[in-house]
Design a protein around this motif. Sequence first.
Motif, PDB file in Angstrom:
ATOM      1  N   ALA A  25       0.817  -1.214   0.000  1.00 14.95           N
ATOM      2  CA  ALA A  25       0.000   0.000   0.000  1.00 14.95           C
ATOM      3  C   ALA A  25       0.852   1.267   0.000  1.00 14.95           C
ATOM      4  CB  ALA A  25      -0.932  -0.005   1.209  1.00 14.95           C
ATOM      5  N   GLU A  26       1.947   1.250   0.747  1.00 15.40           N
ATOM      6  CA  GLU A  26       2.827   2.420   0.878  1.00 15.40           C
ATOM      7  C   GLU A  26       4.288   1.983   0.788  1.00 15.40           C
ATOM      8  OE1 GLU A  26       2.113   5.635   1.236  1.00 15.40           O
ATOM      9  OE2 GLU A  26      -0.048   5.356   1.275  1.00 15.40           O
ATOM     10  N   PRO A  27       4.778   1.604  -0.382  1.00 15.30           N
ATOM     11  CA  PRO A  27       6.148   1.081  -0.470  1.00 15.30           C
ATOM     12  C   PRO A  27       7.229   2.057  -0.019  1.00 15.30           C
ATOM     13  CG  PRO A  27       5.146   1.258  -2.652  1.00 15.30           C
ATOM     14  CD  PRO A  27       4.096   1.598  -1.656  1.00 15.30           C
ATOM     15  N   ASP A  28       7.022   3.345  -0.232  1.00 16.86           N
ATOM     16  CA  ASP A  28       8.044   4.320   0.179  1.00 16.86           C
ATOM     17  C   ASP A  28       8.219   4.375   1.688  1.00 16.86           C
ATOM     18  OD1 ASP A  28       8.602   4.961  -2.414  1.00 16.86           O
ATOM     19  OD2 ASP A  28       7.352   6.747  -2.447  1.00 16.86           O
ATOM     20  N   MET A  29       7.177   4.026   2.426  1.00 11.70           N
ATOM     21  CA  MET A  29       7.263   4.047   3.884  1.00 11.70           C
ATOM     22  C   MET A  29       8.326   3.071   4.396  1.00 11.70           C
ATOM     23  SD  MET A  29       4.426   2.949   6.745  1.00 11.70           S
ATOM     24  CE  MET A  29       3.382   4.377   6.619  1.00 11.70           C
ATOM     25  N   TRP A  30       8.565   2.023   3.670  1.00 10.61           N
ATOM     26  CA  TRP A  30       9.430   0.934   4.130  1.00 10.61           C
ATOM     27  C   TRP A  30      10.852   1.026   3.612  1.00 10.61           C
ATOM     28  CZ3 TRP A  30       6.569  -1.493   7.615  1.00 10.61           C
ATOM     29  CH2 TRP A  30       5.191  -1.367   7.489  1.00 10.61           C
ATOM     30  N   PHE A  31      11.050   1.757   2.521  1.00 13.81           N
ATOM     31  CA  PHE A  31      12.350   1.699   1.868  1.00 13.81           C
ATOM     32  C   PHE A  31      13.016   3.045   1.634  1.00 13.81           C
ATOM     33  CE2 PHE A  31       9.854  -1.956   0.435  1.00 13.81           C
ATOM     34  CZ  PHE A  31      10.619  -2.954   0.994  1.00 13.81           C
ATOM     35  N   SER A  32      12.339   4.131   1.932  1.00 15.08           N
ATOM     36  CA  SER A  32      12.943   5.445   1.712  1.00 15.08           C
ATOM     37  C   SER A  32      13.802   5.835   2.909  1.00 15.08           C
ATOM     38  CB  SER A  32      11.844   6.476   1.455  1.00 15.08           C
ATOM     39  OG  SER A  32      11.036   6.606   2.589  1.00 15.08           O
ATOM     40  N   ASP A  33      14.289   7.069   2.899  1.00 13.36           N
ATOM     41  CA  ASP A  33      15.082   7.577   4.016  1.00 13.36           C
ATOM     42  C   ASP A  33      14.187   7.594   5.249  1.00 13.36           C
ATOM     43  OD1 ASP A  33      17.205   8.652   5.395  1.00 13.36           O
ATOM     44  OD2 ASP A  33      16.787  10.705   4.752  1.00 13.36           O
ATOM     45  N   LEU A  34      14.508   6.789   6.226  1.00 12.56           N
ATOM     46  CA  LEU A  34      13.613   6.549   7.348  1.00 12.56           C
ATOM     47  C   LEU A  34      13.888   7.475   8.527  1.00 12.56           C
ATOM     48  CD1 LEU A  34      13.824   2.662   7.236  1.00 12.56           C
ATOM     49  CD2 LEU A  34      11.965   4.075   6.379  1.00 12.56           C
ATOM     50  N   GLY A  35      12.969   8.392   8.748  1.00 17.52           N
ATOM     51  CA  GLY A  35      13.047   9.228   9.940  1.00 17.52           C
ATOM     52  C   GLY A  35      12.348   8.524  11.098  1.00 17.52           C
ATOM     53  N   ALA A  36      12.528   9.033  12.298  1.00 16.85           N
ATOM     54  CA  ALA A  36      11.969   8.392  13.491  1.00 16.85           C
ATOM     55  C   ALA A  36      10.447   8.255  13.413  1.00 16.85           C
ATOM     56  CB  ALA A  36      12.367   9.173  14.739  1.00 16.85           C
ATOM     57  N   ASP A  37       9.753   9.291  12.950  1.00 12.52           N
ATOM     58  CA  ASP A  37       8.292   9.230  12.847  1.00 12.52           C
ATOM     59  C   ASP A  37       7.860   8.174  11.847  1.00 12.52           C
ATOM     60  OD1 ASP A  37       8.039  11.238  14.707  1.00 12.52           O
ATOM     61  OD2 ASP A  37       7.720  12.825  13.216  1.00 12.52           O
ATOM     62  N   GLN A  38       8.605   8.055  10.767  1.00  7.49           N
ATOM     63  CA  GLN A  38       8.281   7.083   9.737  1.00  7.49           C
ATOM     64  C   GLN A  38       8.470   5.657  10.257  1.00  7.49           C
ATOM     65  OE1 GLN A  38      10.406   7.886   6.172  1.00  7.49           O
ATOM     66  NE2 GLN A  38       9.229   6.446   4.962  1.00  7.49           N
ATOM     67  N   VAL A  39       9.507   5.432  11.032  1.00 10.81           N
ATOM     68  CA  VAL A  39       9.753   4.107  11.608  1.00 10.81           C
ATOM     69  C   VAL A  39       8.626   3.744  12.562  1.00 10.81           C
ATOM     70  CG1 VAL A  39      11.283   2.759  13.089  1.00 10.81           C
ATOM     71  CG2 VAL A  39      12.248   4.208  11.299  1.00 10.81           C
ATOM     72  N   VAL A  40       8.200   4.685  13.394  1.00  9.14           N
ATOM     73  CA  VAL A  40       7.103   4.436  14.335  1.00  9.14           C
ATOM     74  C   VAL A  40       5.832   4.101  13.568  1.00  9.14           C
ATOM     75  CG1 VAL A  40       5.605   5.510  16.064  1.00  9.14           C
ATOM     76  CG2 VAL A  40       8.079   5.797  16.207  1.00  9.14           C
ATOM     77  N   ALA A  41       5.513   4.873  12.532  1.00 14.34           N
ATOM     78  CA  ALA A  41       4.302   4.632  11.744  1.00 14.34           C
ATOM     79  C   ALA A  41       4.346   3.266  11.069  1.00 14.34           C
ATOM     80  CB  ALA A  41       4.129   5.732  10.701  1.00 14.34           C
ATOM     81  N   ALA A  42       5.490   2.904  10.539  1.00 18.51           N
ATOM     82  CA  ALA A  42       5.625   1.604   9.883  1.00 18.51           C
ATOM     83  C   ALA A  42       5.457   0.467  10.877  1.00 18.51           C
ATOM     84  CB  ALA A  42       6.985   1.511   9.198  1.00 18.51           C
ATOM     85  N   ARG A  43       6.060   0.607  12.043  1.00 21.60           N
ATOM     86  CA  ARG A  43       5.945  -0.446  13.059  1.00 21.60           C
ATOM     87  C   ARG A  43       4.517  -0.582  13.574  1.00 21.60           C
ATOM     88  NH1 ARG A  43      11.643   0.613  16.145  1.00 21.60           N
ATOM     89  NH2 ARG A  43      12.914  -0.606  14.705  1.00 21.60           N
ATOM     90  N   GLU A  44       3.772   0.517  13.595  1.00 20.38           N
ATOM     91  CA  GLU A  44       2.384   0.459  14.055  1.00 20.38           C
ATOM     92  C   GLU A  44       1.504  -0.317  13.082  1.00 20.38           C
ATOM     93  OE1 GLU A  44       1.160   4.465  14.823  1.00 20.38           O
ATOM     94  OE2 GLU A  44       2.267   4.550  16.714  1.00 20.38           O
ATOM     95  N   CYS A  45       1.753  -0.197  11.792  1.00 14.00           N
ATOM     96  CA  CYS A  45       0.886  -0.907  10.849  1.00 14.00           C
ATOM     97  C   CYS A  45       1.390  -2.311  10.515  1.00 14.00           C
ATOM     98  CB  CYS A  45       0.602  -0.091   9.607  1.00 14.00           C
ATOM     99  SG  CYS A  45       1.962   0.473   8.651  1.00 14.00           S
TER     100      CYS A  45
END
Length: 85
Positions: A25-45
């Motif tokens: 659904a959101e491939p960039d969330m998993w493979f782009s430059d990962l900031g702290a907020d992005q890591v938290v969001a990815a781990r939540e879903c």
Amino acid sequence: MDDDLVTLQRAIRGIGPGVFLPCWAEPDMWFSDLGADQVVAARECIHACPVQPECLAAAIAGGETAGIWGGVKFPRRVPSQAADR
């Protein structure tokens, strides 16, 4: 092809139509430059992902060096031996 990757591929093929895979659904969330907020969001879903254990096993076996796989950010930090002393 290693066994963990084959297991992941079989698990993905075995899920029914309409099943949600967060990485699709959101491939960039998993493979782009990962900031702290992005890591938290990815781990939540990741909890909604039906192939989370297989994904993590394949990433570890495959030596992944970037992204979030099975809820774990790669590269993983390995504790140093000095920290154990």
